[in-house]
Design a protein around this motif. Structure first.
Motif, PDB file in Angstrom:
ATOM      1  N   THR A 301       0.447  -0.994   0.083  1.00 20.01           N
ATOM      2  CA  THR A 301      -0.334  -0.378   0.121  1.00 20.01           C
ATOM      3  C   THR A 301       0.689   1.569  -0.253  1.00 20.01           C
ATOM      4  O   THR A 301       1.804   0.743   0.455  1.00 20.01           O
ATOM      5  CB  THR A 301      -0.799   0.313   1.400  1.00 20.01           C
ATOM      6  N   PRO A 302      -0.134   2.184  -0.618  1.00 25.78           N
ATOM      7  CA  PRO A 302       1.027   3.430  -0.725  1.00 25.78           C
ATOM      8  C   PRO A 302       1.239   4.113   0.800  1.00 25.78           C
ATOM      9  O   PRO A 302       0.277   3.967   1.436  1.00 25.78           O
ATOM     10  CB  PRO A 302       0.213   4.428  -1.610  1.00 25.78           C
ATOM     11  N   THR A 303       2.598   4.497   0.963  1.00 25.41           N
ATOM     12  CA  THR A 303       2.639   4.991   2.561  1.00 25.41           C
ATOM     13  C   THR A 303       3.503   6.246   2.792  1.00 25.41           C
ATOM     14  O   THR A 303       4.195   6.065   1.648  1.00 25.41           O
ATOM     15  CB  THR A 303       3.249   3.636   3.413  1.00 25.41           C
ATOM     16  N   PRO A 304       3.225   7.169   3.292  1.00 26.45           N
ATOM     17  CA  PRO A 304       4.089   8.057   3.748  1.00 26.45           C
ATOM     18  C   PRO A 304       4.821   8.167   4.033  1.00 26.45           C
ATOM     19  O   PRO A 304       5.289   6.676   4.989  1.00 26.45           O
ATOM     20  CB  PRO A 304       2.947   9.676   4.180  1.00 26.45           C
ATOM     21  N   ALA A 305       5.895   9.152   3.918  1.00 29.87           N
ATOM     22  CA  ALA A 305       7.056   8.660   4.934  1.00 29.87           C
ATOM     23  C   ALA A 305       7.218   8.813   5.950  1.00 29.87           C
ATOM     24  O   ALA A 305       6.539   9.319   6.525  1.00 29.87           O
ATOM     25  CB  ALA A 305       8.132   9.351   4.476  1.00 29.87           C
ATOM     26  N   THR A 306       7.766   7.722   7.473  1.00 29.37           N
ATOM     27  CA  THR A 306       7.828   7.761   8.938  1.00 29.37           C
ATOM     28  C   THR A 306       8.455   7.781   9.642  1.00 29.37           C
ATOM     29  O   THR A 306       9.456   6.754   8.619  1.00 29.37           O
ATOM     30  CB  THR A 306       6.239   6.775   9.073  1.00 29.37           C
ATOM     31  N   SER A 307       8.604   7.299  10.007  1.00 32.30           N
ATOM     32  CA  SER A 307       9.943   7.015  10.869  1.00 32.30           C
ATOM     33  C   SER A 307       9.043   6.332  12.472  1.00 32.30           C
ATOM     34  O   SER A 307      10.087   5.456  13.047  1.00 32.30           O
ATOM     35  CB  SER A 307      10.419   7.990  12.690  1.00 32.30           C
ATOM     36  N   GLY A 308       8.437   5.763  12.480  1.00 30.30           N
ATOM     37  CA  GLY A 308       7.524   5.171  12.934  1.00 30.30           C
ATOM     38  C   GLY A 308       7.376   4.919  14.800  1.00 30.30           C
ATOM     39  O   GLY A 308       7.513   6.095  15.139  1.00 30.30           O
ATOM     40  N   SER A 309       7.944   4.477  15.090  1.00 26.76           N
ATOM     41  CA  SER A 309       8.014   4.022  16.454  1.00 26.76           C
ATOM     42  C   SER A 309      10.163   3.757  17.153  1.00 26.76           C
ATOM     43  O   SER A 309       9.981   3.238  17.981  1.00 26.76           O
ATOM     44  CB  SER A 309       7.312   2.816  17.138  1.00 26.76           C
ATOM     45  N   VAL A 310      10.285   4.200  15.944  1.00 26.13           N
ATOM     46  CA  VAL A 310      12.293   3.957  16.315  1.00 26.13           C
ATOM     47  C   VAL A 310      12.168   4.998  17.027  1.00 26.13           C
ATOM     48  O   VAL A 310      13.029   4.604  18.166  1.00 26.13           O
ATOM     49  CB  VAL A 310      12.931   4.339  14.459  1.00 26.13           C
ATOM     50  N   HIS A 311      11.796   6.506  17.294  1.00 24.23           N
ATOM     51  CA  HIS A 311      11.790   7.505  18.020  1.00 24.23           C
ATOM     52  C   HIS A 311      11.092   6.751  19.544  1.00 24.23           C
ATOM     53  O   HIS A 311      11.404   7.195  21.069  1.00 24.23           O
ATOM     54  CB  HIS A 311      12.879   8.996  17.874  1.00 24.23           C
TER      55      HIS A 311
END
Length: 340
Positions: A301-311
């Motif tokens: 699925t097309p997804t915008p850039a994200t840092s997710g739960s990394v930080h």
């Protein structure tokens, strides 16, 4: 699947067949009875493998020390452990903070007197071309996945040496041996975890403790957990992989290896296949894996850039399973319809 993958997959499968079958992680009643009363520290217990293992250990009447960043979710998991018949202690912990890992060990021993098994399960990741992912994300991935395992291993082994016994279980990945394109730094940290375990086992042998103190590295295939929901993503598409395993397979392996420690444990036939194939044909195996992963990403699925739960922890992914297999099925149908 790319044409190359279809052509070479039967060859790799034949290599694995000739090399032997994957290790069974089935546990009988007598083995399971040994879990009762043992103290397990689970770093990364809020969701995925950690949550599943915590609940299973609760069913087996273990003392379970739950560590992760999401305190509210840890309390929910602790309730499930207690309801299943085990004892639970919640210790909010960031695996990348050595002082918090030391405090975790102190809390566990203060409550239960000793630590029998320490599991470093916490992990974060990023998907995308290496040069598209911010270096700050990579720094955090190394802090959690590699340095966090080093910190946890250090505090656990110091206590094991003092009490004379213990089992350290570190979460690796098949990517430790078969580095995966678009997961470059994640794969690099898992290779470090594998190397760490091998070195520690040799040091324990030299110290005369190899019979009573064990270090195991568990190496699963891609698994349907919230990890894929919470990963940092700069690829433009939701991450996924073929033939994903269910988390219950890895949960069973984690409990099994705590009772039957072995230096390395590829979980299931797919992990065993990839590991063995890489020994026979490393470049070919890496090319195949890269092509498959690129093909899977293109269908995501097309997804915008994200840092997710990394930080920072997210509210998403609060369970054991991630729903990735169901999403993949829907994405495949949509991709097929688009092509038609």
């Amino acid at each position: 699947m790319p044409v190359f993958a279809r052509l070479i997959a039967p060859l790799l499968l034949a290599v694995v067949t000739l090399s032997g079958c994957a290790t069974s992680t089935h546990l009988g009643r007598s083995a399971l009875s040994r879990v009762a009363g043992r103290t397990y520290v689970l770093v990364g217990a809020s969701s995925g493998f950690g949550q599943g293992t915590a609940i299973r250990l609760g069913e087996l009447k273990a003392n379970v020390v739950l560590a992760a960043r999401r305190t509210d979710l840890l309390e929910e998991v602790a309730g499930k452990v207690r309801a299943a018949g085990g004892q639970a202690l919640v210790v909010t912990t960031d695996a990348a903070r050595p002082e918090q890992m030391e405090a975790l060990a102190q809390a566990a021993t203060s409550r239960f007197g000793r630590i029998d098994v320490w599991m470093n399960i916490a992990g974060v990741g990023a998907v995308g071309r290496f040069w598209d992912v911010p270096v700050a994300d990579y720094s955090r991935i190394v802090d959690v996945n590699l340095k966090g395992v080093i910190y946890g291993s250090h505090v656990a082994l110091r206590r094991f040496m003092a009490q004379g016994h213990g089992t350290l279980v570190n979460m690796g990945s098949v990517e430790a041996e078969v580095p995966l394109a678009y997961h470059a730094t994640y794969a690099a940290t898992k290779a470090g975890v594998l190397s760490l375990g091998r070195s520690l086992n040799e040091e324990l042998r030299h110290a005369g403790r190899a019979r009573t103190i064990k270090v195991a590295t568990v190496m699963p295939w891609a698994v349907d957990t919230p990890f894929f929901q919470n990963t940092a993503n700069y690829s433009g598409h939701a991450d996924r992989m073929i033939l994903m395993d269910g988390p219950e397979k890895v949960v069973q392996a984690l409990v099994w290896v705590s009772l039957h420690p072995r230096e390395e444990l590829p979980v299931g036939w797919k992990a065993q296949m990839a590991s063995t194939a890489h020994r026979f044909a490393p470049d070919l195996t890496e090319t195949l894996a890269a092509d498959i992963h690129r093909g899977e990403l293109e269908k995501g699925t097309p997804t915008p850039a994200t840092s997710g739960s990394v930080h920072t922890p997210t509210e998403r992914g609060r369970g054991i399973e991630g729903g990735i297999r169901a999403r993949r099925k829907a994405e495949n149908a949509a991709y097929k319809a688009k092509e038609e």
